[in-house]
Design a protein around this motif. Structure first.
Motif, PDB file in Angstrom:
ATOM      1  N   HIS A 266      68.893 147.913  93.574  1.00 38.75           N
ATOM      2  CA  HIS A 266      69.645 147.150  92.584  1.00 38.75           C
ATOM      3  C   HIS A 266      68.900 147.094  91.247  1.00 38.75           C
ATOM      4  O   HIS A 266      69.518 147.164  90.178  1.00 38.75           O
ATOM      5  CB  HIS A 266      69.906 145.736  93.099  1.00 38.75           C
ATOM      6  CG  HIS A 266      71.013 145.666  94.102  1.00 38.75           C
ATOM      7  ND1 HIS A 266      70.871 146.123  95.390  1.00 38.75           N
ATOM      8  CD2 HIS A 266      72.304 145.228  94.008  1.00 38.75           C
ATOM      9  CE1 HIS A 266      72.004 145.943  96.051  1.00 38.75           C
ATOM     10  NE2 HIS A 266      72.879 145.397  95.246  1.00 38.75           N
ATOM     11  N   LEU A 267      67.571 146.976  91.311  1.00 40.62           N
ATOM     12  CA  LEU A 267      66.804 146.976  90.062  1.00 40.62           C
ATOM     13  C   LEU A 267      66.901 148.328  89.367  1.00 40.62           C
ATOM     14  O   LEU A 267      66.903 148.405  88.137  1.00 40.62           O
ATOM     15  CB  LEU A 267      65.348 146.621  90.352  1.00 40.62           C
ATOM     16  CG  LEU A 267      65.094 145.177  90.820  1.00 40.62           C
ATOM     17  CD1 LEU A 267      63.617 144.961  91.098  1.00 40.62           C
ATOM     18  CD2 LEU A 267      65.577 144.175  89.783  1.00 40.62           C
TER      19      LEU A 267
ATOM     20  N   THR B 188      74.076 138.698  96.390  1.00 41.34           N
ATOM     21  CA  THR B 188      72.822 139.420  96.593  1.00 41.34           C
ATOM     22  C   THR B 188      71.731 138.786  95.745  1.00 41.34           C
ATOM     23  O   THR B 188      71.993 137.947  94.878  1.00 41.34           O
ATOM     24  CB  THR B 188      72.980 140.911  96.224  1.00 41.34           C
ATOM     25  OG1 THR B 188      73.335 141.009  94.834  1.00 41.34           O
ATOM     26  CG2 THR B 188      74.090 141.548  97.059  1.00 41.34           C
ATOM     27  N   LEU B 189      70.501 139.236  96.013  1.00 43.34           N
ATOM     28  CA  LEU B 189      69.352 138.650  95.319  1.00 43.34           C
ATOM     29  C   LEU B 189      69.422 138.907  93.822  1.00 43.34           C
ATOM     30  O   LEU B 189      68.976 138.093  93.025  1.00 43.34           O
ATOM     31  CB  LEU B 189      68.058 139.229  95.907  1.00 43.34           C
ATOM     32  CG  LEU B 189      66.748 138.670  95.363  1.00 43.34           C
ATOM     33  CD1 LEU B 189      66.655 137.183  95.648  1.00 43.34           C
ATOM     34  CD2 LEU B 189      65.565 139.406  95.970  1.00 43.34           C
ATOM     35  N   VAL B 190      69.960 140.061  93.428  1.00 41.65           N
ATOM     36  CA  VAL B 190      69.975 140.431  92.010  1.00 41.65           C
ATOM     37  C   VAL B 190      71.357 140.276  91.398  1.00 41.65           C
ATOM     38  O   VAL B 190      71.596 140.755  90.297  1.00 41.65           O
ATOM     39  CB  VAL B 190      69.474 141.880  91.837  1.00 41.65           C
ATOM     40  CG1 VAL B 190      68.016 141.993  92.210  1.00 41.65           C
ATOM     41  CG2 VAL B 190      70.305 142.848  92.667  1.00 41.65           C
TER      42      VAL B 190
ATOM     43  N   SER C 240      77.010 144.944  90.774  1.00 45.91           N
ATOM     44  CA  SER C 240      76.268 144.371  91.899  1.00 45.91           C
ATOM     45  C   SER C 240      77.191 143.461  92.691  1.00 45.91           C
ATOM     46  O   SER C 240      78.077 142.814  92.127  1.00 45.91           O
ATOM     47  CB  SER C 240      75.052 143.569  91.420  1.00 45.91           C
ATOM     48  OG  SER C 240      75.463 142.509  90.576  1.00 45.91           O
TER      49      SER C 240
ATOM     50  N   VAL D 218      66.376 145.628  97.212  1.00 45.88           N
ATOM     51  CA  VAL D 218      66.151 145.024  95.891  1.00 45.88           C
ATOM     52  C   VAL D 218      65.835 146.091  94.855  1.00 45.88           C
ATOM     53  O   VAL D 218      66.341 146.067  93.724  1.00 45.88           O
ATOM     54  CB  VAL D 218      65.012 143.988  95.977  1.00 45.88           C
ATOM     55  CG1 VAL D 218      64.667 143.455  94.592  1.00 45.88           C
ATOM     56  CG2 VAL D 218      65.398 142.839  96.892  1.00 45.88           C
ATOM     57  N   GLU D 219      65.008 147.081  95.250  1.00 48.32           N
ATOM     58  CA  GLU D 219      64.626 148.130  94.314  1.00 48.32           C
ATOM     59  C   GLU D 219      65.840 148.950  93.882  1.00 48.32           C
ATOM     60  O   GLU D 219      65.954 149.341  92.715  1.00 48.32           O
ATOM     61  CB  GLU D 219      63.581 149.048  94.953  1.00 48.32           C
ATOM     62  CG  GLU D 219      63.067 150.120  93.996  1.00 48.32           C
ATOM     63  CD  GLU D 219      62.111 151.076  94.668  1.00 48.32           C
ATOM     64  OE1 GLU D 219      61.369 151.761  93.946  1.00 48.32           O
ATOM     65  OE2 GLU D 219      62.131 151.158  95.907  1.00 48.32           O
TER      66      GLU D 219
END
Length: 522
Positions: free
Chosen positions: A245-246, A271-273, A267, A242-243
């Motif tokens: 992608h952030l 995915t989560l993001v 992305s 996650v980090e």
């Protein structure tokens, strides 16, 4: 939450769970194999060492031979491996698994090996200990029994004592077994005990070794550490994913802040993001478009304002003190027209900017679309005297004329189309309504030169004109059709252009939903 993301997360959790269970099962079996081997050796060592102290254990404990195959022989006779022989040489007690139980071995002082075989190590060993204690106590003089019991307890690392109180006796069922065999094993809380009846009738209680516990606290603690470690690793990898992608989103934000308006977040779907990336990209595209519109507007406004300002300056310079009243009125009328033109241009620019940069707060309400069409046609007929403007509304459209809309802006959109058609028509404009249960559609056609197909999208661009003419009579600022498209956008519809089959010129169409969705927010 998307189904794709849910399935990926579910499969990953299932894989982590399976991995944890597999690792725990392997550790449990592997470590318990070593622990069980060590338990066998530790629990049998006191008995074997006691037997090994006898000069001739097989002869002295002859009653034990048929029970556990007690015998002494050279190491080679037992078929022991070199590692086992080496361990025996160090004085260790060795337990070796066999086809039907375990073999237990210890080296004697003369170099031979004392061995015995137990099919059920814990139960057989408990019985051997009980019989060994009874045999020694039965063969000891009465005044030495307590001393022998103490010696056996110390050597075998057990608690052995004569029964002194009734409370030490087990339940009736155990006493009945004692009556039959002279020996019974019973459970006393967490401990397993043997009650022995000696030949003269005395009762002796022996606390037996605990059975092997595969769920001892060391193995439980290790499994907890493993489970916690695997879950911590999975959490670390998930947060790292996650980090990462952030950080991509953050890097794109920095690039946009530096002026790279074309930067976008890349992305993967599911995915989560991914939704965050898609929303951010949509926002970035909107910002880029607004910046581009602002630049174009500034450039176009500076160009559009020069013409009327230049005419005003020229008109002011032409006013001379000696001018006649008629010439003065003519110049003032021209200046007034240019000021009127500036006012209209500023109104168009403000309307377009308001629609482009987020739109007005629309308060949709029910109204009659056909009434607005008739009103616009009536107004344009008064203005465009040389053009025949027709209005065609069918009975079906009249039946579905009530629709959700913002009347002022729909009026503005239709007015722009009709005025634009009348400006370029040779002599005829046709305005028709096509309304049904679901949609509202208004077509504005003219018999003018039409619009080339390659320019159908260009005409909706702000400040775009297909010709380079810009006179007070031709009118137009290149914003009318852009305003029309934005009004329809905020109504959830679309504006488009094609060729008129009926009149041969251009046909502009407005289409939007007749009823807004219940959960729509405009």
């Amino acid at each position: 939450m998307s189904l794709n993301f849910f399935l990926k997360a579910y499969l990953r959790m299932a894989a982590i769970t399976a991995a944890v269970l597999l690792i725990c099962a392997l550790l449990f079996n592997g470590i318990n194999t070593v622990r069980e081997q060590d338990w066998h050796e530790q629990v049998s060592a006191p008995v074997l060492r006691w037997l090994a102290m006898a000069p001739d254990p097989v002869h002295q404990y002859h009653w034990m031979v048929p029970m556990v195959d007690l015998r002494t022989a050279p190491p080679a006779s037992f078929g022991l491996s070199p590692i086992v022989v080496e361990r025996l040489g160090y004085g260790q007690v060795v337990a070796e698994p066999t086809d039907s139980g375990y073999g237990f071995y210890i080296r004697l002082a003369d170099g031979d090996v004392l061995g015995m075989h137990l099919e059920h190590p814990h139960g057989d060993l408990a019985r051997i200990i009980s019989l060994l204690v009874r045999w020694h106590l039965d063969t000891s003089p009465g005044d030495q029994k307590e001393a022998v019991a103490a010696l056996l307890a110390e050597a075998l690392n057990l608690d052995i004592h004569l029964v002194q109180h009734v409370e030490e006796l087990p339940d009736q069922q155990a006493l009945e077994r004692l009556e039959d065999t002279g020996l019974t094993v019973f459970q006393d809380g967490w401990n397993e005990r043997a009650l022995i009846r000696l030949s003269e009738g005395a009762l002796v209680v022996v606390t037996l070794p605990q059975p092997f516990n595969p769920w001892g606290w060391p193995i439980v603690a290790l499994l907890l550490v493993v489970v916690g470690g695997v879950l911590a690793l999975a959490l670390f990898l998930g947060l790292r994913f996650v980090e990462s992608h952030l950080r991509k989103v953050e890097s794109v934000v920095v690039r946009i802040a530096r002026g790279e308006m074309g930067a976008r977040v890349e992305s993967e779907n599911g995915t989560l993001v991914s939704r965050l990336g898609a929303s951010f990209n949509s926002m970035a595209e909107h910002i880029q478009r607004l910046v581009q519109v602002q630049r174009e507007m500034i450039h176009a406004v500076s160009h559009e304002l020069r013409t009327p300002v230049a005419r005003i300056r020229f008109g002011v310079q032409m006013i001379e003190p000696g001018s006649t009243r008629e010439a003065l009125d003519k110049q003032l009328a021209g200046i007034d027209g240019d000021i009127q033109e500036l006012d209209e241009l500023i109104d168009e620019i403000l309307t377009y900017a308001r629609l482009e940069q987020g739109g007005p707060v629309f308060s949709l309400k029910e109204g009659a679309v056909t009434d607005i069409v008739r009103q616009v046609v009536a107004e344009q007929r008064l203005i465009r005297k040389g053009v025949e403007i027709e209005c065609c509304i069918s009975e079906r459209s009249e039946r579905w004329s009530m629709a959700d809309m913002e009347p002022r802006y729909i009026h503005r959109a239709i007015q722009n189309l009709v005025g634009n058609a009348a400006r370029y028509a040779s002599g005829r404009v046709l305005v028709s309504c096509h309304l049904d249960e679901d949609n509202c559609r208004i077509d504005v056609e003219d018999d003018g030169p039409g619009i080339p197909e390659q320019d159908w999208e260009k005409v909706f661009t702000a400040f775009a004109r297909l010709d380079d003419s810009r006179t007070r009579t031709s009118g137009g600022y290149g914003l009318g059709l852009s305003i029309v498209r934005r009004i329809l956008y905020w109504h959830g519809g679309q504006a488009f252009v094609c060729r008129s089959e009926a009149l041969g010129g251009a046909r502009f169409s407005l289409v939007w939903p007749r009823r807004k969705p219940v959960d729509s927010v405009l």
